[in-house]
Design a protein around this motif. Structure first.
Motif, mmCIF file in Angstrom:
data_model
loop_
_atom_site.group_PDB
_atom_site.id
_atom_site.type_symbol
_atom_site.label_atom_id
_atom_site.label_comp_id
_atom_site.label_asym_id
_atom_site.label_seq_id
_atom_site.Cartn_x
_atom_site.Cartn_y
_atom_site.Cartn_z
ATOM 1 N N TRP A 213 0.852 -1.143 -0.269
ATOM 2 C CA TRP A 213 0.349 -0.347 -0.061
ATOM 3 C C TRP A 213 1.245 1.270 -0.262
ATOM 4 O O TRP A 213 1.666 1.198 0.433
ATOM 5 C CB TRP A 213 -0.950 0.400 1.690
ATOM 6 C CG TRP A 213 -1.754 -0.896 0.871
ATOM 7 C CD1 TRP A 213 -3.808 0.006 1.163
ATOM 8 C CD2 TRP A 213 -2.250 -1.912 0.778
ATOM 9 N NE1 TRP A 213 -4.807 -0.900 1.430
ATOM 10 C CE2 TRP A 213 -3.877 -2.204 0.797
ATOM 11 C CE3 TRP A 213 -2.264 -3.207 1.200
ATOM 12 C CZ2 TRP A 213 -4.196 -2.934 0.397
ATOM 13 C CZ3 TRP A 213 -2.661 -4.669 0.702
ATOM 14 C CH2 TRP A 213 -3.709 -4.285 0.840
ATOM 15 N N GLY B 103 -2.816 3.460 7.569
ATOM 16 C CA GLY B 103 -4.670 2.876 7.512
ATOM 17 C C GLY B 103 -4.136 1.442 6.921
ATOM 18 O O GLY B 103 -5.132 0.476 7.333
ATOM 19 N N SER B 104 -3.220 1.174 6.554
ATOM 20 C CA SER B 104 -3.472 -0.557 5.760
ATOM 21 C C SER B 104 -3.170 -1.966 7.487
ATOM 22 O O SER B 104 -3.109 -2.896 7.050
ATOM 23 C CB SER B 104 -2.232 -1.014 4.979
ATOM 24 O OG SER B 104 -1.452 -1.042 4.953
ATOM 25 N N PHE B 105 -2.730 -1.159 8.194
ATOM 26 C CA PHE B 105 -2.550 -2.022 9.887
ATOM 27 C C PHE B 105 -3.516 -1.744 10.715
ATOM 28 O O PHE B 105 -3.998 -1.165 10.690
ATOM 29 C CB PHE B 105 -1.533 -1.622 10.466
ATOM 30 C CG PHE B 105 0.218 -2.550 9.715
ATOM 31 C CD1 PHE B 105 0.602 -3.399 9.421
ATOM 32 C CD2 PHE B 105 0.870 -1.797 8.268
ATOM 33 C CE1 PHE B 105 1.333 -4.738 8.873
ATOM 34 C CE2 PHE B 105 2.138 -1.572 7.774
ATOM 35 C CZ PHE B 105 1.856 -3.763 7.923
ATOM 36 N N ASP B 106 -4.154 -3.043 11.166
ATOM 37 C CA ASP B 106 -4.689 -3.196 12.242
ATOM 38 C C ASP B 106 -3.810 -2.366 13.127
ATOM 39 O O ASP B 106 -3.112 -2.868 13.960
ATOM 40 C CB ASP B 106 -5.335 -4.249 12.738
ATOM 41 C CG ASP B 106 -6.041 -4.016 13.484
ATOM 42 O OD1 ASP B 106 -6.579 -3.496 13.942
ATOM 43 O OD2 ASP B 106 -7.149 -5.634 14.055
ATOM 44 N N GLU B 107 -5.237 -1.234 14.511
ATOM 45 C CA GLU B 107 -4.658 -0.410 15.399
ATOM 46 C C GLU B 107 -3.601 -1.859 17.157
ATOM 47 O O GLU B 107 -2.970 -1.088 17.592
ATOM 48 C CB GLU B 107 -5.019 0.396 15.477
ATOM 49 C CG GLU B 107 -4.958 1.812 14.176
ATOM 50 C CD GLU B 107 -3.613 2.923 14.798
ATOM 51 O OE1 GLU B 107 -2.938 2.441 16.222
ATOM 52 O OE2 GLU B 107 -2.889 3.218 13.205
ATOM 53 N N ARG B 108 -4.467 -2.673 17.042
ATOM 54 C CA ARG B 108 -4.604 -3.294 17.538
ATOM 55 C C ARG B 108 -3.562 -4.071 17.804
ATOM 56 O O ARG B 108 -4.096 -5.191 18.897
ATOM 57 C CB ARG B 108 -5.936 -3.863 17.828
ATOM 58 C CG ARG B 108 -7.197 -2.884 18.540
ATOM 59 C CD ARG B 108 -8.596 -3.258 18.801
ATOM 60 N NE ARG B 108 -9.263 -2.549 17.668
ATOM 61 C CZ ARG B 108 -10.120 -1.415 17.713
ATOM 62 N NH1 ARG B 108 -10.574 -1.290 18.550
ATOM 63 N NH2 ARG B 108 -10.608 -0.425 16.640
ATOM 64 N N ARG B 109 -3.407 -4.338 16.633
ATOM 65 C CA ARG B 109 -2.203 -5.662 16.820
ATOM 66 C C ARG B 109 -0.564 -5.616 16.582
ATOM 67 O O ARG B 109 -0.521 -4.276 15.846
ATOM 68 C CB ARG B 109 -2.905 -7.082 15.472
ATOM 69 C CG ARG B 109 -4.272 -7.834 16.361
ATOM 70 C CD ARG B 109 -4.079 -8.956 15.423
ATOM 71 N NE ARG B 109 -5.096 -8.361 14.064
ATOM 72 C CZ ARG B 109 -4.598 -8.973 13.312
ATOM 73 N NH1 ARG B 109 -3.721 -10.189 12.907
ATOM 74 N NH2 ARG B 109 -4.919 -8.561 11.458
ATOM 75 N N GLN C 222 1.012 -9.236 12.288
ATOM 76 C CA GLN C 222 0.463 -8.755 11.276
ATOM 77 C C GLN C 222 1.441 -9.401 9.777
ATOM 78 O O GLN C 222 0.815 -9.834 9.117
ATOM 79 C CB GLN C 222 -0.161 -7.451 11.201
ATOM 80 C CG GLN C 222 -0.540 -7.081 12.252
ATOM 81 C CD GLN C 222 -1.870 -5.801 12.017
ATOM 82 O OE1 GLN C 222 -2.075 -4.817 11.115
ATOM 83 N NE2 GLN C 222 -1.296 -4.768 12.820
ATOM 84 N N VAL C 223 2.278 -9.164 10.037
ATOM 85 C CA VAL C 223 3.634 -9.649 9.268
ATOM 86 C C VAL C 223 3.552 -10.913 8.965
ATOM 87 O O VAL C 223 3.159 -11.433 7.701
ATOM 88 C CB VAL C 223 4.454 -9.368 9.213
ATOM 89 C CG1 VAL C 223 5.808 -8.961 8.507
ATOM 90 C CG2 VAL C 223 4.922 -7.597 9.593
ATOM 91 N N PRO D 190 2.741 -2.054 18.467
ATOM 92 C CA PRO D 190 1.890 -2.172 17.345
ATOM 93 C C PRO D 190 1.656 -0.621 16.402
ATOM 94 O O PRO D 190 3.078 -0.026 17.001
ATOM 95 C CB PRO D 190 0.097 -1.332 18.320
ATOM 96 C CG PRO D 190 0.466 -0.400 19.358
ATOM 97 C CD PRO D 190 2.413 -1.793 19.550
ATOM 98 N N SER E 176 0.483 2.094 15.595
ATOM 99 C CA SER E 176 1.085 3.453 15.758
ATOM 100 C C SER E 176 2.299 3.891 16.791
ATOM 101 O O SER E 176 3.043 5.103 16.887
ATOM 102 C CB SER E 176 -0.092 4.154 16.629
ATOM 103 O OG SER E 176 -0.177 2.918 18.224
ATOM 104 N N ARG E 177 3.397 2.899 17.444
ATOM 105 C CA ARG E 177 4.323 3.257 17.583
ATOM 106 C C ARG E 177 6.126 3.216 16.288
ATOM 107 O O ARG E 177 6.910 3.368 17.281
ATOM 108 C CB ARG E 177 3.976 2.865 19.098
ATOM 109 C CG ARG E 177 3.444 3.071 19.814
ATOM 110 C CD ARG E 177 4.508 2.694 20.990
ATOM 111 N NE ARG E 177 2.925 2.411 22.415
ATOM 112 C CZ ARG E 177 3.049 1.854 23.739
ATOM 113 N NH1 ARG E 177 4.309 1.529 23.760
ATOM 114 N NH2 ARG E 177 2.020 1.701 24.715
#
Ligand SMILES: Nc1ncnc2c1ncn2[C@@H]1O[C@H](COP(=O)(O)OP(=O)(O)OP(=O)(O)O)[C@@H](O)[C@H]1O
Ligand SMILES: Nc1ncnc2c1ncn2[C@@H]1O[C@H](COP(=O)(O)OP(=O)(O)OP(=O)(O)O)[C@@H](O)[C@H]1O
Ligand SMILES: [Mg+2]
Ligand SMILES: [Mg+2]
Lengths: 485, 312, 290, 519
Positions: free
Chosen positions: D332, D337-343, D348-349, D385, D387-388
């Motif tokens: 992307w 925006g393409s990552f889930d903020e919570r995991r 995820q990768v 996560p 956001s960090r």
């Protein structure tokens, strides 16, 4: 008691605001189409009938000064009073004939007195002279004057077609009207019985809580049809006085005498014996009323004297119910919030019946259609009746063809006896016959008349001249004798 | 924009048509009809039967609806089954009081809610914010009928300061009649609305463009009223459009307690008396009002923040 | 920008310290415990009350017998309180749960479907229903199926369905159209994993915020219906019915009105406070909750 | 040379973290001073100190004097600071698009600023002219959303200019701009300096800085480490290129925004990607590059045309088989925006390898960590996560997520915009290795030098149409289409001794809005 301050001199002038239970868009101005108290009050202020009812529901002269009949109660002659309409014209016999014809008009089914005056043969009736009218009946009826005092029998002007421009002979002249809100009327100076003291009369519509708040808060001087709880609260204060017409209506349970289990007279009697009338009166009527004796019309003309009061007898009832095999069975009592105290009394009665081992299940129906539904639904239900002459009550509810025969009391011999009584022109003999009929009903009929509620009216302290009178009688809701101190 | 308006209008027409079918069906489910209810125990069954014929209630429901619908298309709302008068009159008479009531309420609610919302929003989580939040939350927790009963008991019956009912009163001569009903209606609406404005304010304040405007030297007061307010008002305006229905519930209670001959009472009355033409007409009026209100809200939002309409 | 966030518009200013502010400053310190108690007491009464054996012999109307006196039918007010909460709160809860069951599913399906026609089919009818006054629906139901708690619960639920469905759909759509979902699809996560693991969780925030107000509003709506005499039977022990039926006797036996009113208010107030807190929590930046 | 702003021993701390440490520099009237340094080196923090501003929880110390007002002293921000904002220093933020109030007409704000700072003078008109915006009534009555991204950037500039400050602070004005737009910006800034403004330019775009700045301050981890521009690393050498059989073939690919072909944004694009080879896509911002990529990835469903993978039809993502899904992967552009903020990011990768290659969770995780490490993202960082993570780290994680599928076709949409040269080198290195293994690459980018070195074949898009294509080397050296020529010429900014002749600004109203960035 009205508890009026003694010696106050009637003073003229002022405005009185009287609040009644409103009917919204249902309220009407047409005097021949009416059913609500607020309509009755409005029409009473502006119109009059030939005959009115006294405090004992006995016909008393009004626009008719006097009357007599041909001895067979078939042809009646009414002598009219020297009364003036609001437009200045004198009352004549033609006005009376026109009014009765208007009531009977088959094209307008909602004229309420149509069925009660069905016996009147208007084609043969005539004006004898301007002040005398001769009314001919299809069949003799000694109660005819009482029928002329029924609701929806007001006398209008000959040629009256537009109900929105009321012209009557009553003590107040029409000023304005808004359905569901208010009517304003002004004193009619040429009233035949002497002009009213009030300058202006406002008849307003509101529900019970608003009526209570209004009369307490000084927004109205007169409030009709108040609750016992309000009376209890108001009597603690000084601003409002309660005028109570003692025991003037009836609260009852009605059993359908042609349906199981009430087709069994034992069961009917057992239920009559199970009612704890005093407790019902104490709780449902908050003590404002008298216990009933399973008969309508206590204190009215033709009420049979000397009947013993029915007392509670649970043991006897149990015995009767056991005999009928009803113990531990469930019966539905059909009720609705159609009238104050219906659901409450049904609930309470269920508790009382339970003491004899019969479960009475309270089923609540639609309030608006209740009186119609009750004709067909439920084996036992609630019933109330306002004040009316006893023969009328019998006609409406206890004859085979009665439109409101909620107990399904259909006995040809009863019908015949009633017909015979009605043509009896001698009052004492008639009273005796009516008395017999009523005793039959009390012992065998399907009515458990447990209470006779007081009819409560609240007036503010400065209002004088309000008489305690049963609804539908001459002195009830009458404002031409009232004044403000 | 024009196609947007046309789409809205078309949707509204469909909505109204479907609604009237629905309302008709819904009310047809009720037991009994207007003839049954017209009078209790005063008309004989035979009279009631004649009346039913006269009112046309003996015809099949679909036919009656068709007749009514045809009438409405020609702009005639018909006559009441109960009073026999034109439905238009009933609608007109009942709308007035309620309209005055709601307008008076909103006239206070809107500025008050905006002021409170902004005050809270600019001090998010500050002392003042928490204080006002607590008060509004507490106020909105009391059912309006409880508030009404208490207010009447205190201010009318005990102190005698304010009229307890509208009975016999005239708004023109005594506007004081409005005080208690409006006070009752205020509580929850102010709470709901001010919280929306608060949220809007907080969101706006966090926006880059407000930071930027401040950095460019726009003074505080100007910033608040010219830059923050229009954006912050958007959720409030949308909430306001939705409040209509909630408010109506409150209006019914208020009308019942203060004996106000208003719209909500008329609607419930008409349902109770099965006065179908009146129910239909009142519902239509209400639906049109709701649709207009929503449209107005959208247009206002669009005017306040032109992009918001596009984003939808 | 200043460190303390008293006023987001300018550098910190001294907070006004009027007497009123100081009085209500106490209010803001109401700890969660108090809100929990406010909600808990009425809830416990409602749930457990009917199980408490409480037999009193009927007395006179508005008398002083028993703990809290009697009501207009001479029944013990305390005894009524115990059994009256189930309908008062139960109907509201039931209605909201039902509204979410129906509206939530409609909203989720409408948002997640790839078929535009299905979305339209589910959502358009609700658009039509939206301007239908809830008052009308409820009064029709109340008049038609008088005194049926179930009917009123269903009616209140139905009135809420369109709004709930739209709310859920909007929130789910937001989440479903985000690149995260695309990325998950690119990784070939299953539909269920995506809906429950990501979309559902994203919807939870707005739903949690909404449920608070919705339950209070439902309590009010049910109570108003009962108060206006459109709902339950007038002899039902329901709190709102008690308030309505006994308010005439307010001066004769105040508890008959005040006790149920207090329970109702405690519940809604506590619920409001808790919901407010919850909204605050969900509004916090993701780092805190992650 | 007049000094209009003076920064001495400026430090910024947030709790125990030191964001800016003992930084000193000056801004001179009529000249451009540049603050450069890697992402997170403290550029924005230092610049904001000129306005006496700092982020939440940040404490400033040192001395900052702007004009003759001290805005920061040893006790932090002074009370006088509020007075300099707008009047003495005006700041143009890093993302000017979101700095315009959507509810206000652009003219209203300009007029407001004029009245505030220079009542009675017509500075707004001049600012508009300087920002190369038409000053007619109609333009001023527009709302921000009625402008294209590039235009919005200029509106924000006009706002700052209307203040007529002594110091103009411009934060990253060239990110995400195509080379033509970037060139125009450079020229505008040069003119402004000529008018006497003291300009502080914050940028990681070294070419732009080289072109404009007369003073340079290099920051690293919050400290000043010099005043000379670091040498640009040369674009990575082209990787091995052994084009094999056609792997992914698109013919007559068209796409639209709305259903049934309404509002088309891509017209009849033909494209062939061979295994082991790489195709580049360039074009002005908003020309449809991402749309093309999403069509290939099967994410954009409103498209027509033929898509073949290995000669077999390739449907939209929803209908692809697991194998097809695995073989075509997309990275992307908007990574965050393409990552889930919570995991956690590494989880995820890793899911890719689990779901698409059926690896066990443990194994997938190990592979994810290894790939991330190769790209310079430590395991510790990746366990957080999203956001960090910084933008650059996240960008690399997104690449790792796709690479873990071992795809045959990898579509990379501007995946190095947040990376410095070192990071870019790591990425290109990995991609070259994939290519060597036969993976086909679709590469989208604005940095033409990089495109030339990564790709063999290039497509030039304009307003949704392919206007030129050919071998990368040829297109970059001998562009044929007028647009390509402009792009290539503009890209030489800062690298050629003489600046290219100033290009005429396209007439404002006839500019194709689709060729401007929307956000
Ligand atoms: N409010 C804050 N609290 C804590 N740390 C912060 C805060 N604001 C910024 N930082 C940190 O300070 C450092 C410098 O941030 P700054 O925004 O100045 O960097 P920059 O050089 O402008 O980077 P970029 O090129 O990405 O814009 C970064 O590591 C950032 O994470
Ligand atoms: N949902 C949408 N609604 C309207 N227009 C859209 C939408 N999506 C894309 N567009 C338009 O389609 C065009 C192509 O967009 P796309 O994202 O493919 O551009 P791009 O070449 O990738 O640009 P950039 O370099 O900025 O990433 C743009 O002009 C954009 O405005
Ligand atoms: Mg920065
Ligand atoms: Mg793109």
């Amino acid at each position: 008691g009205s508890g009026q301050s003694s010696g106050a001199q009637p003073s003229a002038g002022g405005r009185l605001r009287a609040v009644y239970a409103g009917g919204g868009a249902k309220e009407v101005l047409d005097p021949h189409v009416q059913s609500l108290f607020v309509d009755l009050a409005r029409h009473k202020a502006m119109y009059e009938k030939l005959v009115e009812l006294g405090p004992d529901l006995k016909p008393v002269p009004r626009l008719a000064e006097k009357w007599d009949h041909d001895g067979k109660a078939l042809v009646w002659r009414f002598t009219l009073r020297d009364a003036t309409f609001h437009d200045g014209r004198k009352l004549t016999a033609e006005d009376v004939l026109y009014s009765l014809a208007r009531v009977a008009d088959p094209k307008v089914p909602e004229r309420v007195a149509q069925s009660s005056l069905a016996a009147l043969d208007l084609r043969r009736s005539k004006a004898v002279d301007p002040r005398t009218v001769e009314l001919v009946l299809a069949a003799p009826n000694a109660e005819f004057p009482a029928l002329l005092a029924g609701i929806g029998t007001q006398i209008v002007r000959d040629g009256f077609t537009d109900p929105t421009k009321p012209i009557g002979t009553g003590p107040f002249k029409f000023v304005s009207f808004e359905a569901g809100r208010s009517m304003v009327a002004a004193r009619f100076d040429d009233y035949w019985e002497g002009a009213a003291k009030l300058e202006e009369l406002h008849l307003l519509s509101a529900d019970a809580e608003a009526r209570a708040n209004a009369v307490q808060g000084g927004q109205a001087e007169y409030a009709n049809d108040m609750t016992a709880t309000f009376a209890r609260t108001a009597e603690a204060g000084k601003s409002v006085r309660i005028v109570a017409a003692k025991a003037s209506t009836m609260q009852a349970f009605v059993m359908k005498v042609d349906q199981a289990p009430f087709d069994n007279p034992d069961v009917r009697l057992a239920f009559k014996l199970l009612a704890d009338r005093q407790r019902l009166v104490d709780v449902v009527l908050a003590g404002r009323g008298a216990v009933g004796n399973d008969l309508f019309g206590k204190g009215y003309q033709y009420y049979p004297e000397g009947l013993p009061q029915r007392e509670r007898d649970v043991e006897e009832a149990k015995r009767l119910l056991k005999k009928a095999g009803l113990v531990n069975k469930e019966i539905e009592i059909f009720t609705a919030d159609a009238s104050a105290g219906f659901v409450e009394s049904a609930t309470l009665f269920a508790e009382q019946v339970a003491e004899a081992g019969v479960k009475l299940k309270v089923t609540t129906g639609s309030a608006q259609t209740y009186s119609k539904d009750l004709l067909t639904k439920g084996v036992i239900g609630n019933h109330r009746s306002g004040a009316m002459p006893i023969p009328q009550y019998l006609t409406d509810r206890l004859l085979s063809k009665s439109p409101f025969n909620v107990t399904h009391w259909r006995k040809p011999e009863f019908d015949a006896a009633f017909a015979a009584a009605q043509v009896q022109t001698d009052e004492a003999a008639r009273a005796a016959k009516y008395g017999e009929l009523q005793k039959t009903i009390r012992d065998d009929g399907g009515i458990i008349a447990w209470g006779l509620p007081d009819y409560l009216v609240a007036v503010s302290a400065k209002v004088q001249g309000v008489e305690a009178a049963p609804p539908n009688t001459l002195d009830f809701g009458r404002f031409d004798k009232v004044w403000l101190a | 924009m024009r196609s947007y308006a046309a789409g809205r209008a078309a949707l509204a027409v469909v909505q109204l048509a479907v609604l009237s079918v629905l309302v008709f069906a819904l009310t047809s489910l009720l037991p009994g009809d207007a003839a049954d209810l017209r009078f209790t125990e005063t008309l004989s069954p035979e009279q009631v039967e004649r009346l039913r014929e006269q009112l046309g209630l003996d015809q099949p429901a679909a036919e009656r609806f068709g007749h009514w619908f045809g009438q409405v298309l020609t702009g005639d709302l018909g006559t009441s089954l109960i009073s026999g008068g034109p439905v238009v009159d009933i609608v007109r008479d009942s709308v007035g009081a309620t309209l005055v009531l709601t307008i008076a309420t909103l006239a206070i609610v809107v500025p008050l809610a905006v002021a409170l919302g902004i005050l809270m929003g600019t001090r998010e989580n500050g002392r003042l914010d928490r204080t006002i939040t607590s008060i509004t939350l507490a106020l909105s927790a009391i059912p309006d009928f409880v508030i009404a009963v208490v207010l009447v008991a205190v201010f009318s019956l005990k102190l005698g300061w304010l009229p307890a009912t509208w009975i016999g009163g005239d708004l023109l001569t005594s506007p004081v009649l409005l005080v208690l009903p409006v006070a009752v209606l205020l509580g929850r609406t102010v709470c709901l609305l001010s919280r929306q404005v608060r949220a809007g304010t907080i969101n706006t304040l966090n926006a880059d463009y407000i930071t930027q405007a401040r950095r460019l030297g726009v003074p505080r007061r100007r910033l608040l009223f010219r830059h923050v307010l229009p954006n912050a008002a958007v959720p409030g305006v949308q909430e306001l459009a939705r409040t209509g229905d909630t408010l109506l519930g409150g209006v019914l209670v208020v009308e019942a307690i203060f004996a106000i001959p208003g719209f909500a009472t008329a609607l419930v009355d008409a349902v109770e008396t099965r006065d179908l033409p009146v129910v239909q007409a009142l519902t239509l009026v209400l639906a049109v009002a709701a649709l207009l209100l929503n449209l107005l809200a959208d247009l206002t939002c669009n005017r306040l923040v032109p992009r918001s309409a596009l984003l939808k | 920008m200043s460190g303390r966030k008293e006023d987001a518009l300018s550098s910190p200013q001294p907070t006004p310290r009027g007497p009123l502010v100081r009085v209500f400053a106490v209010l803001r310190r109401i700890p969660v415990a108090v809100s929990v108690v406010l909600v808990g007491v009425p809830l416990l009464v409602a749930v457990l009350g009917p199980l408490v054996p409480h037999d009193v012999k009927p007395g006179m109307p508005y008398a002083a017998d028993g703990v809290l006196g009697t009501d207009g039918l001479g029944r013990d007010v305390f005894g009524l309180l115990l059994v009256g909460g189930r309908t008062a709160l139960g109907m509201a809860f039931g209605a909201v749960v039902l509204a979410y069951l129906v509206g939530g599913v409609i909203g989720l399906v409408a948002a997640s479907t790839r078929h535009r026609w299905l979305d339209e089919l589910l959502i358009r009818p609700l658009d039509v229903l939206l301007p239908l006054p809830s008052l009308l629906v409820i009064s029709v139901v109340a008049v038609g199926w008088r005194a049926s708690a179930l009917a009123i619960t269903v009616a209140v639920a139905m009135v809420n369905v369109p709004t709930v469905a739209r709310l859920v759909r909007a929130a789910a759509l937001d989440a479903a159209s985000s690149p995260v979902v695309e990325a998950l699809r690119m990784q070939r996560e299953s539909w269920v994993t995506i809906q429950l693991g990501y979309v559902g969780r994203a919807v939870l925030g707005p739903v949690a915020a909404d449920i608070g107000t919705r339950i209070t509003l439902a309590v009010f709506l049910v109570a108003s219906v009962n108060f206006l005499g459109l709902g339950l039977s007038p002899t039902a022990p329901d709190w709102a019915v008690s308030i309505s039926r006994n308010r005439e006797g307010l001066l004769l036996q105040p508890w008959s009105v005040l006790a149920p009113a207090l329970l109702l208010v405690a519940f809604t107030l506590g619920f409001n406070l808790l919901a407010d807190r919850l909204v605050h929590r969900t509004r916090r930046p993701a780092e805190v909750t992650a | 040379m007049t000094i209009v702003a003076q920064v001495r021993r400026l430090s910024a701390t947030a709790g125990h973290a030191v964001l800016v440490d003992n930084v000193s520099f000056d801004v001179y009237a009529g000249q451009v001073t540049a603050l450069v340094g890697a992402s997170g080196s403290g550029k924005t923090t230092s610049a904001l100190a000129l306005l006496g501003e700092c982020g939440n929880g940040v404490q400033l110390t040192g001395e900052v004097v702007v004009g003759d007002t001290t805005v920061v002293d040893s006790n932090g921000v002074t009370a006088a600071a509020a007075a300099v904002r707008g009047r003495v220093v005006a700041y143009m933020p890093q993302h000017p698009g979101s700095a315009l109030n959507p509810a206000r007409r652009v003219g209203a704000t300009l007029k407001e600023l004029e009245r505030l700072h220079h009542p009675g003078e017509s500075v707004a008109q001049e600012a508009i002219r300087a920002a190369q915006l038409p000053g007619d009534r109609d333009t001023l009555r527009r709302f921000p959303h009625e402008f294209s991204g590039g235009q919005r950037q200029r509106v924000a500039l006009a706002q700052a200019l209307t203040c007529r400050p002594e110091v103009l602070v411009l934060d990253e004005p060239s990110t995400g701009l195509d080379s033509v737009t970037r060139l125009q910006l450079a020229n505008e800034l040069k003119d402004l300096a000529g008018q006497g403004f003291g300009i502080l330019l914050l940028s990681h775009d070294l070419d732009l800085v080289r072109e404009l700045a007369s003073h340079i301050v290099v920051l690293n981890a919050g400290r000043v480490i010099g005043d000379v521009l670091p040498l640009s690393i040369d674009p990575p050498k082209p990787g091995p290129s052994t084009p094999g059989k056609p792997l992914l073939q698109a013919t007559k690919l068209s796409a639209s925004v709305r259903p049934r072909g309404r509002t088309p944004i891509l017209y009849d694009v033909d494209l062939t990607v061979r295994s082991g080879a790489s195709v580049g896509v360039v074009g002005r911002s908003g020309s449809g590059k991402t749309t093309l990529a999403r069509c290939l990835a099967g994410l954009h469903e409103r498209s027509t045309g033929n898509l073949l993978l290995d000669g077999a039809p390739l449907p939209v993502l929803r209908k692809r088989t697991r194998e097809q899904n695995r073989r075509v992967q997309y990275v992307w552009q908007e990574v965050r925006g393409s990552f889930d903020e919570r995991r956690a990011v590494d989880q995820q990768v890793a899911r890719t390898a689990q779901r698409l290659r059926g690896l066990a969770a443990e194994q997938a995780r190990a592979e994810a960590v290894a790939t991330l490490a190769r790209l310079g993202v430590s395991a510790m960082t990746a366990a957080r996560p999203p956001s960090r993570l910084s933008g650059g780290e996240l960008q690399r994680a997104a690449l790792a997520r796709a690479v873990l599928a071992e795809p045959d076709v990898l579509i990379c949409d501007e995946i190095t915009t947040a990376l410095d040269d070192d990071g870019t080198a790591l990425v290109v290195d990995l991609l070259n290795e994939l290519k060597a293994r036969g993976t086909a690459l679709v590469w989208i980018g604005h940095d033409l030098g990089l495109v030339a070195s990564v790709t063999d074949h290039v497509l030039v898009l304009d307003a949704g149409r392919v206007v030129e294509e050919g071998p990368s080397a040829r297109v970059m050296t001998e562009p044929r289409h007028e647009l390509t020529q402009r792009l290539v010429r503009a890209a030489r900014l800062g690298r050629e001794p003489e600046p290219p002749p100033k290009l005429p600004t396209p007439p404002f109203d006839t500019a194709d809005p689709r060729s401007e960035p929307r956000r």
